[in-house]
Write a protein that holds these residues in place. Sequence first.
Motif, PDB file in Angstrom:
ATOM      1  N   PHE A  12       0.826  -1.210   0.000  1.00 31.19           N
ATOM      2  CA  PHE A  12       0.000   0.000   0.000  1.00 31.19           C
ATOM      3  C   PHE A  12       0.868   1.271   0.000  1.00 31.19           C
ATOM      4  O   PHE A  12       0.945   2.011   0.977  1.00 31.19           O
ATOM      5  CB  PHE A  12      -0.956  -0.004   1.197  1.00 31.19           C
ATOM      6  CG  PHE A  12      -2.119  -0.923   1.019  1.00 31.19           C
ATOM      7  CD1 PHE A  12      -3.165  -0.603   0.175  1.00 31.19           C
ATOM      8  CD2 PHE A  12      -2.161  -2.150   1.687  1.00 31.19           C
ATOM      9  CE1 PHE A  12      -4.242  -1.469   0.003  1.00 31.19           C
ATOM     10  CE2 PHE A  12      -3.223  -3.021   1.521  1.00 31.19           C
ATOM     11  CZ  PHE A  12      -4.269  -2.681   0.674  1.00 31.19           C
ATOM     12  N   GLN A  13       1.467   1.496  -1.151  1.00 35.91           N
ATOM     13  CA  GLN A  13       2.279   2.691  -1.326  1.00 35.91           C
ATOM     14  C   GLN A  13       1.827   3.560  -2.492  1.00 35.91           C
ATOM     15  O   GLN A  13       2.091   4.762  -2.515  1.00 35.91           O
ATOM     16  CB  GLN A  13       3.752   2.297  -1.536  1.00 35.91           C
ATOM     17  CG  GLN A  13       4.390   1.635  -0.327  1.00 35.91           C
ATOM     18  CD  GLN A  13       5.829   1.232  -0.578  1.00 35.91           C
ATOM     19  OE1 GLN A  13       6.220   0.920  -1.701  1.00 35.91           O
ATOM     20  NE2 GLN A  13       6.628   1.246   0.477  1.00 35.91           N
ATOM     21  N   SER A  14       1.123   2.983  -3.461  1.00 35.47           N
ATOM     22  CA  SER A  14       0.774   3.706  -4.682  1.00 35.47           C
ATOM     23  C   SER A  14      -0.653   3.389  -5.102  1.00 35.47           C
ATOM     24  O   SER A  14      -1.295   2.480  -4.553  1.00 35.47           O
ATOM     25  CB  SER A  14       1.726   3.314  -5.809  1.00 35.47           C
ATOM     26  OG  SER A  14       1.532   1.938  -6.148  1.00 35.47           O
ATOM     27  N   ARG A  15      -1.123   4.126  -6.108  1.00 37.09           N
ATOM     28  CA  ARG A  15      -2.449   3.842  -6.632  1.00 37.09           C
ATOM     29  C   ARG A  15      -2.506   2.443  -7.255  1.00 37.09           C
ATOM     30  O   ARG A  15      -3.520   1.751  -7.156  1.00 37.09           O
ATOM     31  CB  ARG A  15      -2.854   4.884  -7.682  1.00 37.09           C
ATOM     32  CG  ARG A  15      -4.307   4.703  -8.123  1.00 37.09           C
ATOM     33  CD  ARG A  15      -4.750   5.650  -9.213  1.00 37.09           C
ATOM     34  NE  ARG A  15      -6.165   5.440  -9.478  1.00 37.09           N
ATOM     35  CZ  ARG A  15      -6.644   4.451 -10.225  1.00 37.09           C
ATOM     36  NH1 ARG A  15      -5.815   3.581 -10.789  1.00 37.09           N
ATOM     37  NH2 ARG A  15      -7.948   4.311 -10.403  1.00 37.09           N
ATOM     38  N   ALA A  16      -1.410   2.044  -7.885  1.00 34.54           N
ATOM     39  CA  ALA A  16      -1.365   0.693  -8.453  1.00 34.54           C
ATOM     40  C   ALA A  16      -1.581  -0.361  -7.375  1.00 34.54           C
ATOM     41  O   ALA A  16      -2.216  -1.394  -7.616  1.00 34.54           O
ATOM     42  CB  ALA A  16      -0.028   0.467  -9.162  1.00 34.54           C
ATOM     43  N   ASP A  17      -1.085  -0.107  -6.175  1.00 34.64           N
ATOM     44  CA  ASP A  17      -1.306  -1.027  -5.059  1.00 34.64           C
ATOM     45  C   ASP A  17      -2.786  -1.072  -4.692  1.00 34.64           C
ATOM     46  O   ASP A  17      -3.317  -2.128  -4.341  1.00 34.64           O
ATOM     47  CB  ASP A  17      -0.478  -0.612  -3.851  1.00 34.64           C
ATOM     48  CG  ASP A  17       1.013  -0.824  -4.054  1.00 34.64           C
ATOM     49  OD1 ASP A  17       1.385  -1.677  -4.885  1.00 34.64           O
ATOM     50  OD2 ASP A  17       1.810  -0.121  -3.403  1.00 34.64           O
ATOM     51  N   PHE A  18      -3.445   0.093  -4.742  1.00 34.98           N
ATOM     52  CA  PHE A  18      -4.881   0.132  -4.456  1.00 34.98           C
ATOM     53  C   PHE A  18      -5.657  -0.688  -5.487  1.00 34.98           C
ATOM     54  O   PHE A  18      -6.577  -1.427  -5.138  1.00 34.98           O
ATOM     55  CB  PHE A  18      -5.386   1.578  -4.468  1.00 34.98           C
ATOM     56  CG  PHE A  18      -5.482   2.197  -3.108  1.00 34.98           C
ATOM     57  CD1 PHE A  18      -6.676   2.184  -2.402  1.00 34.98           C
ATOM     58  CD2 PHE A  18      -4.378   2.786  -2.524  1.00 34.98           C
ATOM     59  CE1 PHE A  18      -6.772   2.750  -1.150  1.00 34.98           C
ATOM     60  CE2 PHE A  18      -4.459   3.354  -1.272  1.00 34.98           C
ATOM     61  CZ  PHE A  18      -5.658   3.340  -0.579  1.00 34.98           C
ATOM     62  N   VAL A  19      -5.300  -0.528  -6.748  1.00 36.90           N
ATOM     63  CA  VAL A  19      -5.981  -1.287  -7.797  1.00 36.90           C
ATOM     64  C   VAL A  19      -5.798  -2.784  -7.579  1.00 36.90           C
ATOM     65  O   VAL A  19      -6.747  -3.569  -7.676  1.00 36.90           O
ATOM     66  CB  VAL A  19      -5.460  -0.871  -9.192  1.00 36.90           C
ATOM     67  CG1 VAL A  19      -6.007  -1.792 -10.277  1.00 36.90           C
ATOM     68  CG2 VAL A  19      -5.837   0.579  -9.486  1.00 36.90           C
ATOM     69  N   ARG A  20      -4.571  -3.179  -7.260  1.00 33.73           N
ATOM     70  CA  ARG A  20      -4.292  -4.604  -7.023  1.00 33.73           C
ATOM     71  C   ARG A  20      -5.087  -5.119  -5.831  1.00 33.73           C
ATOM     72  O   ARG A  20      -5.639  -6.228  -5.858  1.00 33.73           O
ATOM     73  CB  ARG A  20      -2.789  -4.796  -6.790  1.00 33.73           C
ATOM     74  CG  ARG A  20      -2.321  -6.240  -6.844  1.00 33.73           C
ATOM     75  CD  ARG A  20      -0.814  -6.304  -7.073  1.00 33.73           C
ATOM     76  NE  ARG A  20      -0.071  -5.763  -5.940  1.00 33.73           N
ATOM     77  CZ  ARG A  20       0.398  -6.510  -4.928  1.00 33.73           C
ATOM     78  NH1 ARG A  20       0.178  -7.819  -4.933  1.00 33.73           N
ATOM     79  NH2 ARG A  20       1.079  -5.964  -3.952  1.00 33.73           N
ATOM     80  N   ALA A  21      -5.170  -4.312  -4.778  1.00 37.77           N
ATOM     81  CA  ALA A  21      -5.936  -4.719  -3.599  1.00 37.77           C
ATOM     82  C   ALA A  21      -7.421  -4.807  -3.911  1.00 37.77           C
ATOM     83  O   ALA A  21      -8.110  -5.741  -3.467  1.00 37.77           O
ATOM     84  CB  ALA A  21      -5.695  -3.727  -2.465  1.00 37.77           C
ATOM     85  N   ALA A  22      -7.936  -3.852  -4.678  1.00 42.48           N
ATOM     86  CA  ALA A  22      -9.355  -3.880  -5.050  1.00 42.48           C
ATOM     87  C   ALA A  22      -9.676  -5.134  -5.845  1.00 42.48           C
ATOM     88  O   ALA A  22     -10.695  -5.806  -5.603  1.00 42.48           O
ATOM     89  CB  ALA A  22      -9.715  -2.627  -5.842  1.00 42.48           C
ATOM     90  N   GLU A  23      -8.831  -5.455  -6.793  1.00 44.54           N
ATOM     91  CA  GLU A  23      -9.055  -6.665  -7.585  1.00 44.54           C
ATOM     92  C   GLU A  23      -9.016  -7.911  -6.706  1.00 44.54           C
ATOM     93  O   GLU A  23      -9.839  -8.827  -6.874  1.00 44.54           O
ATOM     94  CB  GLU A  23      -7.998  -6.763  -8.685  1.00 44.54           C
ATOM     95  CG  GLU A  23      -8.141  -5.703  -9.762  1.00 44.54           C
ATOM     96  CD  GLU A  23      -7.045  -5.785 -10.813  1.00 44.54           C
ATOM     97  OE1 GLU A  23      -7.226  -5.214 -11.898  1.00 44.54           O
ATOM     98  OE2 GLU A  23      -6.001  -6.450 -10.544  1.00 44.54           O
ATOM     99  N   ALA A  24      -8.093  -7.928  -5.745  1.00 46.48           N
ATOM    100  CA  ALA A  24      -7.989  -9.087  -4.853  1.00 46.48           C
ATOM    101  C   ALA A  24      -9.236  -9.240  -3.993  1.00 46.48           C
ATOM    102  O   ALA A  24      -9.670 -10.361  -3.706  1.00 46.48           O
ATOM    103  CB  ALA A  24      -6.752  -8.947  -3.968  1.00 46.48           C
ATOM    104  N   LEU A  25      -9.825  -8.128  -3.579  1.00 50.00           N
ATOM    105  CA  LEU A  25     -11.025  -8.175  -2.749  1.00 50.00           C
ATOM    106  C   LEU A  25     -12.271  -8.504  -3.559  1.00 50.00           C
ATOM    107  O   LEU A  25     -13.199  -9.158  -3.051  1.00 50.00           O
ATOM    108  CB  LEU A  25     -11.219  -6.823  -2.052  1.00 50.00           C
ATOM    109  CG  LEU A  25     -10.197  -6.479  -0.960  1.00 50.00           C
ATOM    110  CD1 LEU A  25     -10.314  -5.013  -0.571  1.00 50.00           C
ATOM    111  CD2 LEU A  25     -10.385  -7.368   0.267  1.00 50.00           C
ATOM    112  N   LEU A  26     -12.304  -8.068  -4.815  1.00 46.52           N
ATOM    113  CA  LEU A  26     -13.520  -8.197  -5.610  1.00 46.52           C
ATOM    114  C   LEU A  26     -13.609  -9.502  -6.406  1.00 46.52           C
ATOM    115  O   LEU A  26     -14.708 -10.028  -6.603  1.00 46.52           O
ATOM    116  CB  LEU A  26     -13.631  -7.010  -6.574  1.00 46.52           C
ATOM    117  CG  LEU A  26     -13.816  -5.633  -5.911  1.00 46.52           C
ATOM    118  CD1 LEU A  26     -13.721  -4.526  -6.946  1.00 46.52           C
ATOM    119  CD2 LEU A  26     -15.140  -5.558  -5.170  1.00 46.52           C
TER     120      LEU A  26
END
Length: 362
Positions: A12-26
């Motif tokens: 959780f350092q960048s927007r790309a990390d947020f996208v990756r986390a969102a995909e993992a959750l969804l």
Amino acid sequence: MATISGFTDNHFQSRADFVRAAEALLKPLLKYTSPGSARIRFRPANAALFDDVAAQLEGFARPLWAISGLMRSGTGDNLDMSTWLRGLETGTDPTHPEYWGDLKAHDQRMVEMESIAFLLLTAPDAVVPQLNTTAQQSLAGWLRQINKHDMPQNNWLWFRVFVNLALVRALGVPRDEVQPVLDDAFERLDSYKVDGPEAEGWSTDGAWTDFTKQADYYSGSFAIQFAQLLYVSIADGSIDEEAKRAARFREEAKAFSAQYWRYFDANGAAIPFGRSLTYRFAMSAFWAAAAVAGVELAEPVSNLGTVKGMLLRHLRWWAAQPDIFSQDGILSIGFSYPNLYMSEEYNSPQSVYWCLKSFNVM
């Protein structure tokens, strides 16, 4: 314990990390999605105080807090966005077997309209042109029902605000039609403000009486302060009343932040208190919404980098709690591990995804 690649290993350092986390959750949700894409229901199920169709609507609608940002930016390549577009069509079509149903007083469906309205307000070009005229009319007709029924006099009034703004801005409903509803909602919400020098920007979640005294995360990150910051981010500066209200909400957010940062430890953990702790990292949604709205907060969180740090440290703390997931990657009811004692009567298995309010920053 379940290690979820993309979330539990996320720095959780960048927007790309947020996208990756969102995909993992969804992504784990998709196997529980109905054939018409309008409902998501996990197994094993447990009962909430509202009907199961509304609970399945929760499963569809709450992911929209993250989906909206992915649609708006054209990212989230590992998710099929057409799933949610199709769900909007079938869920609001009264002739379809997966219709979400007509509303009644105090209906849970009102809550789930907030994230749908947020999607329409923040990513209209990614949604509305993809719906044919009939689907747009069905969506508007279903959302309009929120004005016809009584609702709890608390943070739910914000759901009515955002729905009506979405009707006007995205679906072509005349402003004059909804203005009296907006005026009434804001008058009631304003009555919840805590007065005096110790107010610190707080509102109560509804009227403060001898019988109801509620001020917890709903007054901040879960609902009221969060909603005020969303309003700031979408307010139309050319409309005088919206500009003035947004300016006031900026000041209230600044006052609120002067103490709210103290709820978070240096490692990102937040104080667990109040209702609905199963919403987990929704506790940090205030910081996400503040960043999106571009508000100036109080010291020591006046710097945007500090606000980012408050949000990211909190998510890193949750990433280090793998027991929040079941073996198939679904978030459980509980806090740092599955625990039904952390739930309320209004928590279905799908309810926990209100945590994705912290992903509105994408």
